[in-house]
Design a protein around this motif. Structure first.
Motif, PDB file in Angstrom:
ATOM      1  N   LEU A 304      43.285  34.881   9.885  1.00 56.35           N
ATOM      2  CA  LEU A 304      43.392  35.230  11.306  1.00 56.35           C
ATOM      3  C   LEU A 304      44.857  35.270  11.730  1.00 56.35           C
ATOM      4  O   LEU A 304      45.290  36.213  12.412  1.00 56.35           O
ATOM      5  N   ALA A 305      45.616  34.264  11.326  1.00 53.93           N
ATOM      6  CA  ALA A 305      47.029  34.202  11.709  1.00 53.93           C
ATOM      7  C   ALA A 305      47.824  35.355  11.117  1.00 53.93           C
ATOM      8  O   ALA A 305      48.785  35.849  11.731  1.00 53.93           O
ATOM      9  N   ALA A 306      47.410  35.816   9.933  1.00 55.84           N
ATOM     10  CA  ALA A 306      48.105  36.923   9.264  1.00 55.84           C
ATOM     11  C   ALA A 306      47.655  38.287   9.758  1.00 55.84           C
ATOM     12  O   ALA A 306      48.185  39.312   9.310  1.00 55.84           O
ATOM     13  N   GLY A 307      46.665  38.323  10.646  1.00 56.23           N
ATOM     14  CA  GLY A 307      46.167  39.598  11.148  1.00 56.23           C
ATOM     15  C   GLY A 307      45.282  40.332  10.170  1.00 56.23           C
ATOM     16  O   GLY A 307      45.094  41.550  10.290  1.00 56.23           O
ATOM     17  N   LEU A 308      44.707  39.601   9.202  1.00 57.01           N
ATOM     18  CA  LEU A 308      43.848  40.228   8.210  1.00 57.01           C
ATOM     19  C   LEU A 308      42.364  40.012   8.494  1.00 57.01           C
ATOM     20  O   LEU A 308      41.511  40.582   7.818  1.00 57.01           O
ATOM     21  N   ALA A 309      42.058  39.158   9.468  1.00 53.94           N
ATOM     22  CA  ALA A 309      40.666  38.911   9.864  1.00 53.94           C
ATOM     23  C   ALA A 309      40.600  38.832  11.382  1.00 53.94           C
ATOM     24  O   ALA A 309      41.597  38.540  12.050  1.00 53.94           O
ATOM     25  N   GLU A 310      39.428  39.122  11.912  1.00 54.50           N
ATOM     26  CA  GLU A 310      39.181  38.990  13.342  1.00 54.50           C
ATOM     27  C   GLU A 310      37.816  38.361  13.533  1.00 54.50           C
ATOM     28  O   GLU A 310      36.983  38.392  12.630  1.00 54.50           O
ATOM     29  N   ARG A 311      37.586  37.760  14.673  1.00 60.28           N
ATOM     30  CA  ARG A 311      36.314  37.088  14.897  1.00 60.28           C
ATOM     31  C   ARG A 311      35.669  37.596  16.172  1.00 60.28           C
ATOM     32  O   ARG A 311      36.334  37.972  17.131  1.00 60.28           O
ATOM     33  N   HIS A 312      34.323  37.585  16.151  1.00 60.00           N
ATOM     34  CA  HIS A 312      33.518  38.018  17.292  1.00 60.00           C
ATOM     35  C   HIS A 312      32.344  37.063  17.424  1.00 60.00           C
ATOM     36  O   HIS A 312      31.770  36.622  16.426  1.00 60.00           O
ATOM     37  N   ARG A 313      31.976  36.768  18.645  1.00 57.26           N
ATOM     38  CA  ARG A 313      30.823  35.900  18.872  1.00 57.26           C
ATOM     39  C   ARG A 313      29.562  36.754  18.956  1.00 57.26           C
ATOM     40  O   ARG A 313      29.537  37.788  19.625  1.00 57.26           O
ATOM     41  N   ALA A 314      28.506  36.308  18.249  1.00 55.21           N
ATOM     42  CA  ALA A 314      27.194  36.965  18.285  1.00 55.21           C
ATOM     43  C   ALA A 314      26.166  35.883  18.588  1.00 55.21           C
ATOM     44  O   ALA A 314      25.719  35.178  17.695  1.00 55.21           O
ATOM     45  N   GLY A 315      25.824  35.739  19.851  1.00 56.12           N
ATOM     46  CA  GLY A 315      24.921  34.671  20.250  1.00 56.12           C
ATOM     47  C   GLY A 315      25.587  33.331  20.043  1.00 56.12           C
ATOM     48  O   GLY A 315      26.686  33.079  20.548  1.00 56.12           O
ATOM     49  N   THR A 316      24.960  32.446  19.265  1.00 59.28           N
ATOM     50  CA  THR A 316      25.542  31.136  18.983  1.00 59.28           C
ATOM     51  C   THR A 316      26.401  31.146  17.730  1.00 59.28           C
ATOM     52  O   THR A 316      26.945  30.109  17.341  1.00 59.28           O
ATOM     53  N   SER A 317      26.521  32.293  17.061  1.00 61.06           N
ATOM     54  CA  SER A 317      27.280  32.386  15.809  1.00 61.06           C
ATOM     55  C   SER A 317      28.616  33.071  16.042  1.00 61.06           C
ATOM     56  O   SER A 317      28.785  33.847  16.992  1.00 61.06           O
ATOM     57  N   VAL A 318      29.560  32.782  15.158  1.00 60.81           N
ATOM     58  CA  VAL A 318      30.862  33.453  15.167  1.00 60.81           C
ATOM     59  C   VAL A 318      30.985  34.240  13.868  1.00 60.81           C
ATOM     60  O   VAL A 318      30.892  33.667  12.772  1.00 60.81           O
ATOM     61  N   LEU A 319      31.160  35.543  13.989  1.00 61.10           N
ATOM     62  CA  LEU A 319      31.303  36.428  12.831  1.00 61.10           C
ATOM     63  C   LEU A 319      32.770  36.735  12.581  1.00 61.10           C
ATOM     64  O   LEU A 319      33.530  37.023  13.517  1.00 61.10           O
ATOM     65  N   TYR A 320      33.161  36.693  11.312  1.00 60.82           N
ATOM     66  CA  TYR A 320      34.512  37.087  10.904  1.00 60.82           C
ATOM     67  C   TYR A 320      34.422  38.416  10.162  1.00 60.82           C
ATOM     68  O   TYR A 320      33.468  38.669   9.419  1.00 60.82           O
TER      69      TYR A 320
END
Length: 337
Positions: A304-320
């Motif tokens: 995430l810090a390197a800008g190679l991954a992003e995250r999104h919330r889907a209900g109660t889960s967090v998707l990368y």
């Protein structure tokens, strides 16, 4: 082009499901449509699966599938051989039990509908004694599943679960039309028609039915469309995340000396990055890669810090998921060895 006309009621009843049996059908098509090498990321799996097909005489009934998907493969085939799943997430055992229990009159009616001129010779047993033929087919599918699919199923199931979670989020927030517009591969959504790109023309009226979208890792852009069920119309499509098959191999092996991404980032972080070709949760990645959740979380924080991954919330889960920069990096450094 197979043109599926969807009315408002069908569109509103769009649902998602996984299907181990349709994964097997897609896998058999991938193996048998060409005698040569299959593309990455299926290469390691295909090497093992072809040995299974070659060496086990119990798999003879599976020759039905290349017969159906030979010169007939561009037309819809009888649902009985690749049926819609009976629930949202059935086991292979449940699907094979449903296959075995198909009433003989249903089998004969579907064969008459799709092959009025007789069709492939491999269909003769299904006309003569449908119950016995389906029992032999289900037994062969079970053997192939256990030898060629079950060892990879945790990886496949993780990718499919994340795919369904992401599409369900889109279905709930943006609606079914948006989901259809996002499908990958040879799918064209031109409301109210869902087009499956094939070299022949046919039309399907789905009015009043429920549209069931089934992601398949082994689709390789070969789409299947069920047409016989009066209540459900199933469309399979290429799921994201087939790279988990290669990621699994790299993670278990600990990375190779010629794996440039592993040399750059370390084998565990390279495995996490490759696994993100399908949006995934921390728990799903840990289960698939055999790493501690805390270790996966640490690698995700770095990505995430390197800008190679992003995250999104889907209900109660967090998707990368991968960023565009990460996709470029994976392409430049190539697949795992």
């Amino acid at each position: 082009m197979i043109r599926i006309r969807l009315d408002a009621r069908t569109l509103a009843r769009t649902r998602l499901a996984t299907s181990p049996l349709n994964e097997v059908v897609g896998a058999l098509h991938l193996l048998l449509r060409s005698p040569g090498a299959v593309p990455w990321p299926y290469t390691a799996w295909a090497e093992r699966a072809r040995a299974v097909l070659r060496d086990d005489p119990r798999l003879g009934p599976l020759r039905l599938y290349p017969a159906l998907h030979g010169r007939w493969h561009e037309r819809p085939t009888p649902d009985v051989f690749s049926p819609p799943p009976p629930s949202a997430g059935p086991s292979i055992g449940e699907e094979l039990a449903a296959l075995r229990s198909t009433p003989p009159p249903t089998v004969r009616a579907q064969l008459a509908k799709h092959y009025p001129g007789g069709g492939p010779a491999a269909l003769a047993p299904y006309r003569d004694d449908p119950a016995a033929a389906l029992d032999r087919l289900a037994a062969a599918l079970a053997v192939f599943w256990q030898a060629a699919m079950a060892p990879f199923w945790p990886a496949i199931r993780t990718a499919l679960d994340e795919e369904v979670l992401a599409r369900s989020r889109s279905l709930a927030t943006a609606g079914p039309a948006a989901v259809l517009g996002e499908l990958r591969g040879r799918v064209r959504w031109e409301p109210p028609v869902l087009g499956l790109v094939k070299p022949v023309e046919s039309a399907v009226d789905a009015a009043g039915r429920r549209l069931l979208l089934v992601p398949v890792l082994f689709a390789q852009d070969v789409l299947m469309c069920s047409t016989d069920d009066p209540e459900v119309l199933m469309v399979t499509y290429q799921a994201r995340g087939a790279g988990v098959l290669a990621a699994r191999r790299a993670a278990r092996a600990g990375g190779g000396g010629d794996d440039r991404l592993a040399l750059l980032t370390g084998p565990a972080r390279a495995a996490v990055l490759r696994a993100l070709v399908a949006p995934a949760t921390t728990t799903g990645l840990a289960r698939e890669l055999g790493l501690a959740p805390s270790t996966v979380s640490q690698h995700l924080s770095t990505l995430l810090a390197a800008g190679l991954a992003e995250r999104h919330r889907a209900g109660t889960s967090v998707l990368y998921a991968l960023t565009p920069d990460a996709t470029v990096l994976l392409r430049l450094l190539g697949p795992a060895a």
